[in-house]
Design an enzyme around this catalytic site. Structure first.
Site, PDB file in Angstrom:
ATOM      1  CE  LYS A   1      -4.092  -1.623   1.901  1.00 12.35           C
ATOM      2  NZ  LYS A   1      -5.319  -1.751   3.180  1.00 12.35           N
TER       3      LYS A   1
ATOM      4  CE  LYS B   1      -8.976 -10.388  -1.465  1.00 10.33           C
ATOM      5  NZ  LYS B   1      -8.272 -10.141  -0.235  1.00 10.33           N
TER       6      LYS B   1
ATOM      7  CE  LYS C   1     -17.539   0.175  -3.908  1.00 12.75           C
ATOM      8  NZ  LYS C   1     -18.273   0.727  -2.848  1.00 12.75           N
TER       9      LYS C   1
END
Ligand code: SF4
Length: 337
Positions: A111, A205, A208
């Site tokens: 991230k 995966k 959203k």
């Protein structure tokens, strides 16, 4: 009865990846364990966000969970922010967690690589996660494989805290130190049986942020508009080419939604080029409808009664706050407050 804890971020409406990968499993587990399910809204603010949207998303997530079968009469469902003891315990744990262990976490590395400015919340995220679990002294945590590293850190934190602040037993351990009675259990993983649900692009995966999802409450027309062009076995170019079901995401969705006899039929038809991918997807769309129609109906009923959702979350929050208070009282006392 063993206690389980699991959390989900209020990222808006549930998608079928969340549903198959976590929530459907929770619905079963709530009858087998003392279950605590938390909408982890404090975790949802480590990136840029809109406070109004956060409120809507918390409510939408609650609707999705309740409509999927999470029963507040059987388990505890609440929002993390209703129990401020989560952050209090996280602060205590921050003081015993080495920076290097947080910087080594794969999710932090992934991230932070995508962001120009990294906030401390992103780094400390797994400490708050450890606090979420240990606050309720949960024995088991239902997780997917990608969460195992964070759970391991929770165990390390529990062990370290116990060694530093557990009550002395008066006995001497093998290494010559004074033995301490563990207060926090070292939580174990309860691996989610469903394999990782891939997105409609078949590449990553379902998530959203990748834009490759089907929302749990999406209309049948919209689901079909997404399923129709979804990626299948890339080697199956013509209808006459036999396919390999195991490499196709549509086949794995069949395994999740279709009855066993249909799954078997899909495998045969695919590997013998007995039908085309559109035929296969039509059958999948029907299987999905069978499961999703009642969920959509319940979600609509809940959306019409927002006070019932607030009441369910408030009751869960009050119950969990009482448990959390007991833990925090013990922790404060042992840590010198
Ligand atoms: S027939 Fe079905 S399982 Fe086989 S490649 Fe096409 S969509 Fe996938």
């Amino acid at each position: 009865m063993s206690r389980i804890f699991s959390g989900i971020q209020p990222s808006g409406e549930l998608h079928i990846g969340n549903y198959l990968g976590a929530v459907k499993n929770w619905v079963r587990l709530q009858h087998e364990y003392e279950a605590i399910f938390c909408i982890v809204d404090y975790h949802a603010i480590t990136g840029v966000y809109d406070p109004i949207v956060l409120r809507e998303r918390r409510r939408d997530m609650a609707i999705g969970l309740l409509a999927s079968g999470i029963d507040p009469n059987v388990c505890s469902l609440f929002a993390q922010s209703a129990v401020p003891e989560h952050t209090e315990l996280a602060w205590f744990f921050n003081t015993i967690t080495p920076l290097g262990e947080l910087e080594r976490q794969t999710q932090f590395k992934e991230k932070s690589a995508k962001q120009e400015s990294i906030n401390a919340g992103l780094l400390n995220y797994p400490v708050l996660q450890a606090a979420d679990i240990l606050l309720y002294r949960a024995d088991l945590v239902p997780v997917g494989e990608d969460q195992i590293q964070h759970l391991e850190l929770s165990r390390v934190i529990a062990r370290r805290w116990n060694l530093m602040f557990g009550h002395k037993t008066g006995r001497i351990a093998e290494d010559g130190s004074e033995e301490r009675e563990p207060y926090f259990p070292e939580p174990q993983a309860l691996l989610t049986p469903t394999r990782r649900i891939m997105g409609l692009d078949g590449q990553a995966k379902m998530s959203k942020s990748m834009g490759n999802t089907i929302a749990l409450l999406e209309s049948p027309e919209s689901i079909w508009a997404k399923l129709r062009p979804a990626v299948t076995d890339p080697k199956r170019i013509r209808k006459t080419d036999p396919g390999t079901p195991e490499v196709c995401n549509i086949y794995h969705l069949h395994k999740a939604f279709s009855p066993p006899a249909t799954v078997e039929h899909v495998a045969t038809q695919c590997s013998t080029a007995g039908w085309g991918c559109i035929d296969c997807k039509k059958v999948l769309a029907e299987s999905m409808e069978t499961e999703l129609v009642p969920i959509r109906r319940r979600a609509k009923e809940l959306a019409d009664k927002p006070e019932a959702i607030d009441d369910a979350l408030a009751a869960g929050g009050a119950h969990c706050r009482a448990m959390a208070r007991e833990t925090i009282d013990q922790v404060r006392e042992r840590m010198g407050f």
